[in-house]
Design a protein around this motif. Structure first.
Motif, PDB file in Angstrom:
ATOM      1  N   GLN A 171       0.835  -1.208   0.000  1.00 58.65           N
ATOM      2  CA  GLN A 171       0.000   0.000   0.000  1.00 58.65           C
ATOM      3  C   GLN A 171       0.866   1.254   0.000  1.00 58.65           C
ATOM      4  O   GLN A 171       0.604   2.211  -0.740  1.00 58.65           O
TER       5      GLN A 171
ATOM      6  N   SER B 149       2.498   1.682  -3.316  1.00 55.92           N
ATOM      7  CA  SER B 149       1.467   2.105  -4.263  1.00 55.92           C
ATOM      8  C   SER B 149       1.214   3.604  -4.175  1.00 55.92           C
ATOM      9  O   SER B 149       1.112   4.299  -5.198  1.00 55.92           O
TER      10      SER B 149
ATOM     11  N   SER C 119      -0.818   0.407  -8.751  1.00 55.38           N
ATOM     12  CA  SER C 119      -1.820  -0.322  -7.967  1.00 55.38           C
ATOM     13  C   SER C 119      -1.137  -1.144  -6.877  1.00 55.38           C
ATOM     14  O   SER C 119       0.051  -1.466  -6.958  1.00 55.38           O
ATOM     15  N   VAL C 120      -1.930  -1.500  -5.863  1.00 48.96           N
ATOM     16  CA  VAL C 120      -1.408  -2.332  -4.778  1.00 48.96           C
ATOM     17  C   VAL C 120      -0.984  -3.693  -5.315  1.00 48.96           C
ATOM     18  O   VAL C 120       0.013  -4.271  -4.875  1.00 48.96           O
TER      19      VAL C 120
ATOM     20  N   TRP D 130       0.224  -4.439  -8.338  1.00 48.05           N
ATOM     21  CA  TRP D 130       1.535  -4.339  -8.993  1.00 48.05           C
ATOM     22  C   TRP D 130       2.638  -4.121  -7.973  1.00 48.05           C
ATOM     23  O   TRP D 130       3.737  -4.669  -8.101  1.00 48.05           O
TER      24      TRP D 130
END
Length: 212
Positions: free
Chosen positions: A57, A60, A66-67, A69
């Motif tokens: 998180q 990100s 995104s979380v 990725w």
């Protein structure tokens, strides 16, 4: 310290990393299912995600990705540390990704949502128990670990450290990094970080005793 002193040899230990033996495969799938259920319960408790999720998180937020990725890139980076630790992928590494994800989703969709604070704490404790016990048992199949479990096992084997100490240090460090990067830490996150390593260590000790 040899590999089997960190992870005991059991009746369901496989002959090789990629062998398809019914006993080890059944134990591998069952234990990873338990891990997925545990992770789902932690998520449903809404008292804080696991430390590695907090780190994902935070990355990100800082990198604008995104979380999912972020979690993928973290896994790749962690696996780079496998090379100096002389770790290898196996069937368990692949099933770790697939089985846990499936039963995480199933648990989130089917388990009742806890309403009271006490029920949410119960989900945290049960989730940690399932996560720790399942993690320990799937590792005793000796068919490869997930990226983060592999790092734990590799450090234990390399430096002769206890599983509880290594896992706790990893989880607390990851939690701190995630918090510094902007991730949201909850009381469930802290409970997980401080207890999961000892849950895994206790389970491994009981499995070793049973196997003898």
């Amino acid at each position: 310290m040899s590999k089997f002193k960190v992870l005991p040899q059991t009746p369901w230990t496989a002959m090789s990393l990629w062998s398809l033996e019914w006993r080890s495969l059944a134990m591998l799938c069952m234990s990873l299912t338990i891990v997925g259920i545990g992770e789902g319960l932690l998520l449903l408790s809404d008292l804080g995600s696991a430390p590695w999720t907090i780190l994902s998180q935070g990355i990100s937020l800082q990198c604008g990705i995104s979380v999912g990725w972020a979690s993928f890139f973290i896994s790749v980076i962690v696996m780079l540390f496998w090379f100096p630790l002389k770790l290898h992928m196996g069937l368990g590494t692949i099933l770790n990704i697939v089985v846990i994800a499936i039963f995480l989703g199933v648990t989130v969709k089917t388990a009742p949502l806890p309403v009271s604070l006490w029920s949410r704490f119960a989900y945290v404790l049960l989730g940690i128990f399932c996560f720790g016990v399942g993690s320990a048992i799937y590792l005793t199949c000796h068919q490869g670990a997930g990226p983060r479990d592999g790092l734990m096992v590799g450090l234990c084997q390399r430096f002769h450290w206890k599983v509880g100490i290594v896992r706790t240090c990893i989880e607390v460090t990851v939690c701190f990094l995630g918090f510094c990067l902007g991730g949201t830490v909850g009381v469930g996150t802290l409970i997980f970080a401080l207890s999961i390593g000892w849950t895994v260590q206790f389970t491994l000790a009981q499995v070793a005793r049973f196997s003898r």
